[in-house]
Design an enzyme around this catalytic site. Structure first.
Site: not given
Length: 322
Positions: A26, A28, A168
């Site tokens: 994931k 950022d 993240e």
């Protein structure tokens, strides 16, 4: 015509396991849909705003006509994304673009899906097939600007690695899932290491002992009548340059009336109200009593979003204190 709204992931407290799922880092940054035609690239934010002019270095892809989904990130020397480094890339106020300011950090687009290829939509095809199409395109990309990150089978391992590296979190995707533009899908699950949400600034308070420096902002989410529901006061993370740059975005938005439904006197004291137009990201421990953010900290501006986008959060309104 391809729907340019991105598909959104649903928050989860645990990473799914099994062969039905694939897992990605994931990132950022700022979500974008990229439309490529004849080598020209058009970029659209999550709010369907055309942000192409903010990223001129992303032009010139030698690829067939297609539509891609990805995340724009600004990586530091260690390969970790910095949300602050993106702050002025979209519609920064003139006063933040002062002479002598450092040039914007180069950006990279982390690509993770294909919506259309050669004029034909592929959103109804399962994720694993769309991923095969994306992998086939990867060798033609400029690898310092456009990347196709790896996919992993072991989501729990990836969660541990991303935590150790300061990334993240993890997004898990069901291999059979179609792409549904604009929808928050249970077939895409996100497990961040920190709870982050986008909120709207409705006022600011000066730093103690100073009228001209930002000490805290009052934030909320818009209700049906457009007025904000107060989520609390955010002061952590606003020291130094971060606070100066945010205040530069707020000064010209001052207004006489508070945009909130209700604000306790202790929060309203010395506050300057602003038109509820600026969206920021905050990190917190969820929501505490009276629906207020617990220990919130400022993470960065979100000029790629509009206030209405802050309603599309999937953080529960009744978070536990854990």
């Amino acid at each position: 015509m391809v729907d340019m709204r991105p598909m959104l992931a649903t928050h989860t407290d645990s990473v799914p396991t099994g062969d039905a799922w694939a897992h990605e880092v994931k990132w950022d940054g700022w979500r974008v849909i990229a439309e490529v035609r004849g080598g020209a690239v058009r970029l659209f934010s999550r709010s369907e705003r055309d942000v192409t002019s903010s990223f001129p270095e992303l032009q010139g892809l030698v690829l067939p006509d297609l539509v891609l989904d990805g995340e724009i990130v600004a990586l530091d020397e260690a390969g970790i994304p910095s949300l602050h480094a993106l702050a002025d890339r979209i519609s920064g106020p003139a006063k933040t673009q002062r002479p002598g300011r450092a040039a914007p950090r180069p950006v990279t687009v982390m690509l993770f899906d294909v919506l259309a290829l050669d004029g034909h939509e592929v959103i109804d095809q399962p994720w694993h097939r769309r991923r095969e199409l994306l992998d086939a395109l990867a060798p033609s990309l400029e690898h310092d600007k456009w990347l196709v990150p790896e996919v992993y089978a072991d989501g729990r391992m990836l969660l541990d690695v991303t935590r150790e590296r300061g990334l993240e979190g993890v997004v898990s995707k069901r291999r059979s899932s179609p792409y549904r533009p604009g929808q928050r899908s249970p077939h895409w699950l996100k497990r961040p290491h920190r709870r982050t949400r986008s909120v709207v600034v409705g006022g600011w308070r000066p730093e103690t002992g100073s009228r001209d420096r930002l000490g805290a902002v009052l934030v909320g989410t818009p209700g049906p009548d457009g007025r904000l529901r107060l989520l609390g006061r955010v002061g952590s993370g606003l020291a130094g340059r971060a606070g100066d740059e945010l205040l530069a975005h707020l000064r010209d938005l001052a207004c006489p009336d508070r945009p909130f439904d209700d604000v306790p006197r202790i929060d309203a004291e010395l506050a300057t109200w602003v038109r509820p137009e600026v969206v920021i990201d905050v990190e917190s421990l969820g929501l505490a009593g009276q629906g207020r953010l617990r220990q919130p900290s400022y993470r960065g501006l979100r000029p790629d979003l509009v206030p209405a986008d802050t309603l599309a959060t999937d953080i529960p309104e009744e978070d536990s204190d854990a």
